[in-house]
Enzyme design. Sequence first.
Site, PDB file in Angstrom:
ATOM      1  N   GLU A 226       0.855  -1.197   0.000  1.00  0.00           N
ATOM      2  CA  GLU A 226       0.000   0.000   0.000  1.00  0.00           C
ATOM      3  C   GLU A 226       0.887   1.242   0.000  1.00  0.00           C
ATOM      4  O   GLU A 226       0.794   2.065  -0.902  1.00  0.00           O
ATOM      5  CB  GLU A 226      -0.924   0.007   1.219  1.00  0.00           C
ATOM      6  CG  GLU A 226      -1.854   1.220   1.209  1.00  0.00           C
ATOM      7  CD  GLU A 226      -2.852   1.247   2.350  1.00  0.00           C
ATOM      8  OE1 GLU A 226      -3.083   0.212   2.976  1.00  0.00           O
ATOM      9  OE2 GLU A 226      -3.409   2.331   2.608  1.00  0.00           O
ATOM     10  N   ARG A 304      -7.361   2.575  13.804  1.00  0.00           N
ATOM     11  CA  ARG A 304      -8.254   1.433  13.620  1.00  0.00           C
ATOM     12  C   ARG A 304      -8.171   0.467  14.813  1.00  0.00           C
ATOM     13  O   ARG A 304      -9.129  -0.247  15.108  1.00  0.00           O
ATOM     14  CB  ARG A 304      -8.009   0.721  12.283  1.00  0.00           C
ATOM     15  CG  ARG A 304      -9.227  -0.078  11.825  1.00  0.00           C
ATOM     16  CD  ARG A 304      -9.043  -0.704  10.463  1.00  0.00           C
ATOM     17  NE  ARG A 304      -9.657   0.006   9.359  1.00  0.00           N
ATOM     18  CZ  ARG A 304     -10.934  -0.088   9.005  1.00  0.00           C
ATOM     19  NH1 ARG A 304     -11.762  -0.855   9.680  1.00  0.00           N
ATOM     20  NH2 ARG A 304     -11.393   0.574   7.959  1.00  0.00           N
ATOM     21  N   GLU A 704     -10.688  -7.950   4.442  1.00  0.00           N
ATOM     22  CA  GLU A 704     -10.007  -8.029   5.734  1.00  0.00           C
ATOM     23  C   GLU A 704     -10.725  -8.836   6.815  1.00  0.00           C
ATOM     24  O   GLU A 704     -10.072  -9.549   7.583  1.00  0.00           O
ATOM     25  CB  GLU A 704      -9.762  -6.602   6.263  1.00  0.00           C
ATOM     26  CG  GLU A 704      -8.758  -5.834   5.433  1.00  0.00           C
ATOM     27  CD  GLU A 704      -8.768  -4.352   5.764  1.00  0.00           C
ATOM     28  OE1 GLU A 704      -9.761  -3.681   5.426  1.00  0.00           O
ATOM     29  OE2 GLU A 704      -7.811  -3.872   6.370  1.00  0.00           O
TER      30      GLU A 704
END
Lengths: 760, 156
Positions: A226, A304, A704
């Site tokens: 990423e 997160r 995910e």
Amino acid sequence: MTHWDALSHVCGKTPYLDDLPFPANGLHVVPFDSPVAHGHVRALDIGAALAVPGVVAILTARDIPGENQIGGIIPDEPLLADHTVEFRGQPLALVVAESNAAATKAAGLIQAEIEALPVCTDPREAAARGDIIGRVRTFEMGDVSAGFASAKHVFSGRAEVGGQEHLYLETQATMAFPTMHDGVRIISSTQGPTAVQRTTARVLGLPMHAIEVEVTRLGGGFGGKEDQATPWAVMVALVAHRFKRPAKLVLDRLRDLRMTGKRHPYQADYQIGLDADLNIVAYQATFFQNAGAHADLSPAVLERTLFHCTNAYRVPNVKAVAMSCKTHVPPNTAFRGFGGPQGMFVMESALCHAAESLGIPTWQLQKKNLLRDGDVFAYGQTVSESQAQTCWDRLESDFQLAKRWQQVEQHNQTSNRYKRGLAVMPICFGISFTKTHMNQGSALLHVYTDGSVLVSTGAVEMGQGVVSKLRAVAASALGVPAERVKIEYTNTTRNANTSPSAASATADLNGKALDLACQRLIDRFRVLLVQDHGGKPQDYHFHEGKVTGPNGFEMTFDALALHAHFQRVSLSEQAFYSPHGLHFDLEKEKGHPFAYHVYGAALVETTLDSMLGTYSLDRVSVVHDLGRSLVPIVDQGQLEGGLVQGLGWMTCEEVAYDESGRLRSHALSTYKVPDLYAAPKEIELICLESNHSYAIRGSKAVGEPPLMYGIGGYFALRHAIRAQQKGPLAFHAPMTPERALLALHTPVREPAPQSVTNAP
Amino acid sequence: MPNPCRLMVNGEIWEGLVDPFETLLEVLRERLDLTGAKQGCSQGECGACTVLVDGNPVMACLMLALEAQNTQIETIESLATQELHPLQIAFVEKGAVQCGFCTPGMVLSAKALIDKNPHFQEQDVRAALAGNHCRCTGYTKIIDAVMSLSTGAKHG
């Protein structure tokens, strides 16, 4: 429908980056990386390296024409270290040569003189010194003090969870070509082509429009490409731009392992309070994230962790504090789950601690506290359309939880050597980028005059099957057979300013944009059809490659495309999509960050050889909320693959750095990923069909969430260990066979979990 | 010092000069342009470079090109010259493929098993493919795909 690319894959015809033709005049680039984890760079002796035949140049920080800066969230990371190195593996120089062999040989001859500074690899130690990246974040709801005061039982302790190597089978790889007008064309194995483009422009001192980035496909990403595909792409762009020759860089596996970041290891303190009926009344946790030497995506990953720190449970009083701790290991980065799994592991540890102390199965506590509609997450979003209970109920009824638990307990009473373990892992995972602005997708649609359809979006195919889903969307929306739709490679000149393929949201964001583009084109065709043949727009239907209308009107889609072209009607459409209603206030740490949540529950069973510490994963039974799956075989593959990756993280995969910051799990011989024997013997899936309008055609995000079922693997093993060992046992994942053996046969030196029972 | 090398690859003879340290994988990928075998680790750990040498799966990154003389080498490219091999069809239909990087090696390891023992059982598949890593699928669908071709199994 199957994976669109599968046929090409099984024939070995799919071109990954290293398979693409590369011109004979191209240059090969090998980075020279720091052999010291922390220090001042005094000198770089490149004499011997330059003398290697075929070596063209050795570039250092001084050769960078723009800004020597690749930090995405916080500008704290140079492309090439200059005066200071902060992790072993940090790039210091680029060897540029006519062949990869020459470049590799020369890189081995560079001598760095580095004055060593103290090395820190422990996040708690970094936090104590105040080495924090970004700011300390706190999510708070209700009143934890009052909650704990009202609790009948309070348990507190520590939990620790290790990192995880992505081990995408295709290592980091990229090539670049000089183009007209001082530009560069990059082909990169990246999940984030726009990040590559933006960072290259910054480092080369060029406008973004001078940089074209193309992504054909990835041999696996899992988050590891990423942000961390970017430096390599910038390096080849630098070389191509400077020497006006093509340049290529493919990291060998050992460099890839030591130079790139991994899933963040975390340490945490927790405290959980339960009332007399075993309802959770308060939960408090402090998370020490091992961020590595630079910010990379750590602040977002940290966020997160907080979003998912109460997993799928109703907790009225919460206080969760988290900080990114700066250490001298490679910057840790995105990895499937993005911090969520670490937050969940600590919550599950707290529940397990409580259950073990109270002498009840953990699953009874879990079941008691599942989220219901109307509950509120610590970040302020209200729970709606919760499937937590539904998934749990199906797990109990279809997979006979209670009966299997009893069988395990009975087995353990009579078996001395082989102990069985069982654990349930419910999940609740928020879908959306938590940075609200990143929730956008775009699609470019061309219909050619023969009726064939070409689609370009911001989505990158890395094996997750997004091109198969996009193809299904376009075929369905235009009413043409899937064979008529081609999904083009991802390219920044066709789709600009895209978000990376991440956060499980790629199919939703880009698929919705594509749906919109198709709908606009259909609307335009309908206007033309009404003009030519009368009736109302909605009278014309697009299906099976045909258009049908009033009075028996019928025309092929292909003929309509050609006709529209002659009528000077555009056959192209561009569309943009961003889900509405998402917001998050960083001051208050409250908002509505997620479009929806994905729910599920898994039951994991294991058998442990208590003499050897070895174990098998016998059976994993999963109930998962897929929505209405667009391509079921793709989604099932994501479920199974995510689960096994999560089990690997919790069992056999152990990232190890020594005190000098050297990666000891340096190769596939010292880092164990699940092979066919380590994978569960049996996986069974029940897919629930719920609906959500934010999911592309009702097909919920699936990338995910399944990873977190793997957490059940740790707790199943712990249950098996508990059949023999009742003493103190730290919450420390992964539970490698070595750790299992130590837990079974040696006294635990780590601080034991504590518990308090409040006086009534 | 380059040596003359003669290889029999997919039924065709290739002759050229190779260095003594050049691996079979390098020669296949860089000289013969057969890129189906992948370089995953260069240490014989991941299995992505698997080819068949005299019918046996071999990690092409661990075999020197000069060692591979006087053998029959089969790469993934040989499998579907006319029509798809049943294994290829099974891998597609069972969803045994995600990113695809491990797939050529997996298919060839499975082919070696099937060619030798058409009555194989699930434990044979695990043993035959244990040297091939897949990071995407979790292996379930790979086992399903291979088992669907067993003549001695109820599975599939």
